[in-house]
Design an enzyme around this catalytic site. Structure first.
Site, PDB file in Angstrom:
ATOM      1  N   CYS A  82       0.823  -1.212   0.000  1.00  0.00           N
ATOM      2  CA  CYS A  82       0.000   0.000   0.000  1.00  0.00           C
ATOM      3  C   CYS A  82       0.862   1.269   0.000  1.00  0.00           C
ATOM      4  CB  CYS A  82      -0.981  -0.039   1.161  1.00  0.00           C
ATOM      5  SG  CYS A  82      -2.348   1.148   0.962  1.00  0.00           S
ATOM      6  N   LYS A 138     -12.036   8.191  -1.071  1.00  0.00           N
ATOM      7  CA  LYS A 138     -11.262   7.058  -0.598  1.00  0.00           C
ATOM      8  C   LYS A 138     -11.592   5.800  -1.392  1.00  0.00           C
ATOM      9  CE  LYS A 138     -10.015   4.614   3.687  1.00  0.00           C
ATOM     10  NZ  LYS A 138     -10.245   4.500   5.146  1.00  0.00           N
ATOM     11  N   SER A 177      -7.607   0.158   0.644  1.00  0.00           N
ATOM     12  CA  SER A 177      -8.027   1.189   1.598  1.00  0.00           C
ATOM     13  C   SER A 177      -7.021   2.328   1.517  1.00  0.00           C
ATOM     14  CB  SER A 177      -8.097   0.615   3.013  1.00  0.00           C
ATOM     15  OG  SER A 177      -8.449   1.622   3.947  1.00  0.00           O
ATOM     16  N   HIS A 199      -4.216  -4.617   0.130  1.00  0.00           N
ATOM     17  CA  HIS A 199      -3.897  -5.230   1.423  1.00  0.00           C
ATOM     18  C   HIS A 199      -4.287  -6.712   1.404  1.00  0.00           C
ATOM     19  CE1 HIS A 199      -2.658  -1.751   3.824  1.00  0.00           C
ATOM     20  NE2 HIS A 199      -3.561  -1.053   3.162  1.00  0.00           N
ATOM     21  N   GLU A 235      -3.034  -8.949   3.044  1.00  0.00           N
ATOM     22  CA  GLU A 235      -2.888  -9.505   4.396  1.00  0.00           C
ATOM     23  C   GLU A 235      -4.096  -9.248   5.287  1.00  0.00           C
ATOM     24  OE1 GLU A 235      -1.899  -5.241   5.003  1.00  0.00           O
ATOM     25  OE2 GLU A 235      -1.596  -6.707   3.403  1.00  0.00           O
ATOM     26  N   ARG A 277     -14.458   2.871  12.586  1.00  0.00           N
ATOM     27  CA  ARG A 277     -13.563   3.877  13.180  1.00  0.00           C
ATOM     28  C   ARG A 277     -13.800   5.239  12.550  1.00  0.00           C
ATOM     29  NH1 ARG A 277      -7.938   3.271  10.757  1.00  0.00           N
ATOM     30  NH2 ARG A 277      -9.136   4.312   9.097  1.00  0.00           N
TER      31      ARG A 277
END
Length: 323
Positions: free
Chosen positions: A142, A163, A192, A235, A237, A249
């Site tokens: 990323c 985003k 992200s 991502h 992972e 969040r």
């Protein structure tokens, strides 16, 4: 695959409950095995979460791995306890005399800043330069991928109108390259981020090969022709609930955020997300470890490093190694 970690690393208990074979330091000392030396430069704020995600991802081959964790001394981490950092992390200055078969550089929540404005940018540049000689293959994730491409190839990131957040479909572009061996023609991976490295500029770089791309999310995976620098813009992972945690969040902070796309069934955040990327994520890390780390790494690193230094010295480049 057995992963060697410190005896008291907190995520070890979780890995063992998931039937991931973890070897402690005492047992590893009595085994006559040349473990792969993997260093993880963890730039994420919640370091223990990232440790768990990456150790899971590295656990799917029969190779034994000895993992070390690096942090930036020029940055003060406030989201991980100082005790954890003191016990399990080392600075670049403490590790720079070592050689590693593989290095992972994670993402970081600083993508909306210019690279040069990041407080540890100068130190990270030293890591990038050091990795050229001291590491067989470096896997960037990323923001780490954006930063690596910027440092090595001068291609800057650009802001996105909103985003890029969710699970996106990608298509394999170069099936013969071992890094994507075993991949389906199309596969899903999480993203992200607020910025991107433009796909047209990556394609235009002679030394970069694009391996997987999305018409919506852009380039997901590319690498240099030698396989020594690998860049994953998403991502792989991430676990099932990571995007869910990020979404909640941001909502709690009052930030403008939409539910991650292609993630919640019926696009309803009350529904449990489907995990649709784990198989290809495991395959990606397994291929990296097998084809770009294990099969390319020298058995006696020190001897090879001395030869590299002598070669670079002839061209006046030893100063870069010793920075």
């Amino acid at each position: 695959m057995p992963i060697k970690v410190k005896n008291d690393l907190p995520v070890r208990d979780i890995l063992e409950k998931e039937n991931i074979f973890v070897v402690d330091e005492n047992r590893a000392m009595h085994q006559d095995i040349r473990s792969l030396q993997i260093c993880i430069l963890n730039l994420m704020p919640l370091k223990e979460d990232t440790e768990l995600q990456l150790l899971r991802s590295l656990s799917n081959t029969p190779l034994q791995i000895d993992v070390s964790f690096m942090q930036m001394s020029s940055h003060h981490s406030t989201n991980t306890s100082p005790n954890h950092l003191d016990r399990f992390y080392h600075t670049f200055d403490e590790l720079k005399e070592n050689t590693y078969d593989g290095l992972i550089i994670t993402g970081a929540p600083v993508e909306q800043m210019k690279f040069e404005e990041v407080d540890y940018w100068e130190e990270l540049c030293r890591v990038f330069e050091w990795s050229k000689v001291n590491v067989t293959s470096t896997f960037h994730i990323c923001w780490g991928a954006q930063a690596g491409i910027y440092y090595h190839y001068g291609i800057d990131k650009e802001p996105l109108p909103e985003k890029r957040f969710g699970v996106y479909q990608h298509r394999v572009m170069n099936r013969k390259v071992p890094l994507v061996r075993g991949f389906d023609d199309v596969f899903y991976m999480p993203h992200s981020r607020h910025t991107e490295t433009p796909a047209d500029k990556i394609h235009a770089c002679d030394d970069l090969v694009v391996l997987a791309e999305s018409p919506v999310a852009g380039v997901f995976l590319c690498m240099n022709k030698a396989g020594s620098q690998i860049f994953a813009m998403g991502h792989a992972e991430y676990d099932r609930l990571t995007l869910d945690s990020e979404y909640k969040r941001d909502l709690s902070k009052g930030l403008p955020i939409q539910p991650p796309v292609n993630y919640y069934p019926d696009n309803n955040p009350d529904n449990k997300p489907d995990l649709v990327w784990r198989g290809h994520a495991n395959n990606l890390y397994t291929n990296w470890l097998n084809y770009y780390v294990y099969q390319n790494t020298p058995y006696k690193w020190g001897q090879i490093l001395d030869e590299e230094k002598r070669s670079l010295a002839k061209h006046g480049l030893t100063q870069k190694i010793n920075k």
